[in-house]
Design a protein around this motif. Structure first.
Motif, mmCIF file in Angstrom:
data_model
loop_
_atom_site.group_PDB
_atom_site.id
_atom_site.type_symbol
_atom_site.label_atom_id
_atom_site.label_comp_id
_atom_site.label_asym_id
_atom_site.label_seq_id
_atom_site.Cartn_x
_atom_site.Cartn_y
_atom_site.Cartn_z
ATOM 1 N N ARG A 124 -40.941 -58.160 8.773
ATOM 2 C CA ARG A 124 -40.660 -59.426 9.440
ATOM 3 C C ARG A 124 -39.496 -60.047 8.689
ATOM 4 N NH1 ARG A 124 -46.597 -61.756 9.350
ATOM 5 N NH2 ARG A 124 -46.615 -60.442 7.517
ATOM 6 N N PRO A 125 -38.321 -60.081 9.323
ATOM 7 C CA PRO A 125 -37.112 -60.462 8.610
ATOM 8 C C PRO A 125 -37.250 -61.779 7.852
ATOM 9 C CG PRO A 125 -36.568 -59.706 10.794
ATOM 10 C CD PRO A 125 -38.086 -59.786 10.713
ATOM 11 N N GLY A 126 -36.898 -61.747 6.576
ATOM 12 C CA GLY A 126 -36.855 -62.963 5.787
ATOM 13 C C GLY A 126 -38.198 -63.498 5.338
ATOM 14 N N ARG A 127 -39.277 -62.915 5.796
ATOM 15 C CA ARG A 127 -40.592 -63.416 5.427
ATOM 16 C C ARG A 127 -41.365 -62.331 4.717
ATOM 17 N NH1 ARG A 127 -42.904 -64.557 10.982
ATOM 18 N NH2 ARG A 127 -44.842 -64.783 9.850
ATOM 19 N N ASP A 128 -42.158 -62.747 3.768
ATOM 20 C CA ASP A 128 -43.138 -61.829 3.259
ATOM 21 C C ASP A 128 -42.502 -60.549 2.704
ATOM 22 O OD1 ASP A 128 -45.734 -61.348 2.780
ATOM 23 O OD2 ASP A 128 -46.220 -60.582 4.779
ATOM 24 N N ARG A 129 -41.452 -60.728 1.905
ATOM 25 C CA ARG A 129 -40.747 -59.551 1.422
ATOM 26 C C ARG A 129 -41.445 -58.922 0.227
ATOM 27 N NH1 ARG A 129 -34.677 -61.943 1.719
ATOM 28 N NH2 ARG A 129 -35.768 -63.652 0.703
ATOM 29 N N LEU A 130 -41.211 -57.640 0.056
ATOM 30 C CA LEU A 130 -41.785 -56.924 -1.080
ATOM 31 C C LEU A 130 -41.031 -57.310 -2.345
ATOM 32 C CD1 LEU A 130 -42.213 -53.349 0.446
ATOM 33 C CD2 LEU A 130 -43.742 -55.311 0.593
ATOM 34 N N SER A 131 -41.682 -57.150 -3.492
ATOM 35 C CA SER A 131 -41.032 -57.513 -4.743
ATOM 36 C C SER A 131 -41.488 -56.576 -5.860
ATOM 37 C CB SER A 131 -41.361 -58.958 -5.102
ATOM 38 O OG SER A 131 -42.762 -59.120 -5.192
ATOM 39 N N GLY A 132 -40.942 -56.804 -7.046
ATOM 40 C CA GLY A 132 -41.283 -55.938 -8.190
ATOM 41 C C GLY A 132 -40.516 -54.637 -8.078
ATOM 42 N N THR A 133 -41.228 -53.545 -8.263
ATOM 43 C CA THR A 133 -40.605 -52.228 -8.092
ATOM 44 C C THR A 133 -40.933 -51.704 -6.704
ATOM 45 O OG1 THR A 133 -40.802 -51.758 -10.451
ATOM 46 C CG2 THR A 133 -40.465 -49.881 -8.985
ATOM 47 N N VAL A 134 -39.895 -51.402 -5.946
ATOM 48 C CA VAL A 134 -40.083 -50.991 -4.559
ATOM 49 C C VAL A 134 -39.424 -49.627 -4.337
ATOM 50 C CG1 VAL A 134 -39.673 -51.579 -2.147
ATOM 51 C CG2 VAL A 134 -40.072 -53.400 -3.808
ATOM 52 N N GLU A 135 -40.221 -48.706 -3.875
ATOM 53 C CA GLU A 135 -39.722 -47.364 -3.567
ATOM 54 C C GLU A 135 -39.264 -47.343 -2.113
ATOM 55 O OE1 GLU A 135 -40.146 -44.372 -5.555
ATOM 56 O OE2 GLU A 135 -39.342 -43.062 -4.005
ATOM 57 N N VAL A 136 -38.014 -46.946 -1.898
ATOM 58 C CA VAL A 136 -37.495 -46.899 -0.535
ATOM 59 C C VAL A 136 -37.084 -45.474 -0.200
ATOM 60 C CG1 VAL A 136 -35.694 -47.708 1.047
ATOM 61 C CG2 VAL A 136 -36.676 -49.283 -0.616
ATOM 62 N N ASP A 137 -37.571 -44.983 0.912
ATOM 63 C CA ASP A 137 -37.219 -43.636 1.358
ATOM 64 C C ASP A 137 -37.039 -43.598 2.856
ATOM 65 O OD1 ASP A 137 -37.258 -41.776 -0.914
ATOM 66 O OD2 ASP A 137 -39.313 -42.488 -1.144
ATOM 67 N N GLU A 138 -36.060 -42.822 3.271
ATOM 68 C CA GLU A 138 -36.010 -42.602 4.713
ATOM 69 C C GLU A 138 -36.640 -41.242 4.983
ATOM 70 O OE1 GLU A 138 -33.042 -42.796 3.001
ATOM 71 O OE2 GLU A 138 -31.883 -41.014 3.519
ATOM 72 N N THR A 139 -37.206 -41.119 6.152
ATOM 73 C CA THR A 139 -37.904 -39.878 6.463
ATOM 74 C C THR A 139 -37.804 -39.593 7.950
ATOM 75 O OG1 THR A 139 -40.045 -38.758 6.342
ATOM 76 C CG2 THR A 139 -40.103 -41.102 6.793
ATOM 77 N N TYR A 140 -37.759 -38.336 8.270
ATOM 78 C CA TYR A 140 -37.787 -37.945 9.676
ATOM 79 C C TYR A 140 -39.211 -37.665 10.077
ATOM 80 C CZ TYR A 140 -32.756 -37.449 9.754
ATOM 81 O OH TYR A 140 -31.424 -37.693 9.703
ATOM 82 N N TRP A 141 -39.643 -38.313 11.113
ATOM 83 C CA TRP A 141 -40.947 -37.985 11.659
ATOM 84 C C TRP A 141 -40.691 -37.068 12.830
ATOM 85 C CZ3 TRP A 141 -45.338 -42.109 11.653
ATOM 86 C CH2 TRP A 141 -45.554 -42.505 10.335
ATOM 87 N N GLY A 142 -40.739 -35.799 12.557
ATOM 88 C CA GLY A 142 -40.482 -34.836 13.609
ATOM 89 C C GLY A 142 -40.407 -33.475 12.980
ATOM 90 N N ALA A 143 -40.530 -32.450 13.804
ATOM 91 C CA ALA A 143 -40.519 -31.104 13.270
ATOM 92 C C ALA A 143 -39.093 -30.649 12.993
ATOM 93 C CB ALA A 143 -41.184 -30.158 14.258
ATOM 94 N N GLU A 144 -38.945 -29.579 12.261
ATOM 95 C CA GLU A 144 -37.640 -28.952 12.098
ATOM 96 C C GLU A 144 -37.131 -28.535 13.468
ATOM 97 O OE1 GLU A 144 -35.844 -28.648 9.341
ATOM 98 O OE2 GLU A 144 -37.401 -29.883 8.441
#
Ligand SMILES: [Zn+2]
Length: 204
Positions: A124-144
């Motif tokens: 939710r933009p601008g609200r309730d953001r994560l803090s501290g140490t945050v792991e960010v990853d992009e991932t494909y949800w789909g088969a090869e």
């Protein structure tokens, strides 16, 4: 519902059709460098039944899903993943009825109970953001895509996930369906979902 939806859903389901695959995904999100016991810090452990790991050093049982929206749920992770995929892939919002349909449930009570939890996990933009140490990853949800002929337009669902480290677990999660992995897209997501001053960790 857009045209490529069923095909992409099918791809997503091929990758996350089994509990073990979902669990492995959450494991990698929580412990990108391998198991680490939250109690004693040991890095050796054994997989037990379900989502539990056993620390080889202090014998503590650690759940892969502790502190997440999946914790204490009687629903299989495959169901959660399918529901998350649905919620993140719909641009114009989702209803409990839509969720019920895509999950193939006979009544919508479960979908109705699930939806608020999923919504809380969404950005939710601008609200309730994560803090501290945050792991960010992009991932494909789909088969090869190997083995797919002709239809090169076949697309995978690209998701970005931010997970807040929370001592015991991965804690709060933010998800978004993104069109690409450009700097602008990733930056936009991080700005909206992570508090300034946080430590952002990524393996990519
Ligand atoms: Zn331990």
């Amino acid at each position: 519902m857009n045209e490529d939806f069923p095909r992409t859903l099918w791809e997503m389901e091929r990758r996350f059709s089994e509990e073990a695959a979902c669990r492995q995904y959450l494991f990698a999100l929580r412990w990108p460098e391998g198991f680490r016991c939250p109690a004693c810090g040991a890095n050796k452990g054994w997989a037990m039944r379900g989502n539990l790991w056993l620390c080889a050093h202090c014998r503590r049982q650690v759940s892969v899903t502790a502190g997440t929206i999946f914790q204490d749920s009687h629903l299989p992770l495959t169901t959660w993943f399918r529901a998350m995929w649905f919620v993140t892939s719909q641009k114009n919002g989702v209803s409990a009825l839509g969720l019920q349909r895509v999950l193939g449930w006979g009544n919508y009570r479960t979908a109705w109970a699930l939806l608020p939890k999923l919504r809380r996990a969404m950005v939710r933009p601008g609200r309730d953001r994560l803090s501290g140490t945050v792991e960010v990853d992009e991932t494909y949800w789909g088969a090869e895509e190997s083995g797919v002929r002709g239809r090169q337009s076949l697309r995978k669902a690209l998701l970005i996930v931010a997970a807040q480290a929370d001592g015991e677990g991965i804690g709060r999660i933010r998800l978004r369906h993104i069109p690409d992995t450009s700097r602008a897209t990733l930056h936009g997501f991080i700005t909206e979902s992570v508090e300034p001053g946080s430590t952002v960790v990524s393996d990519g």
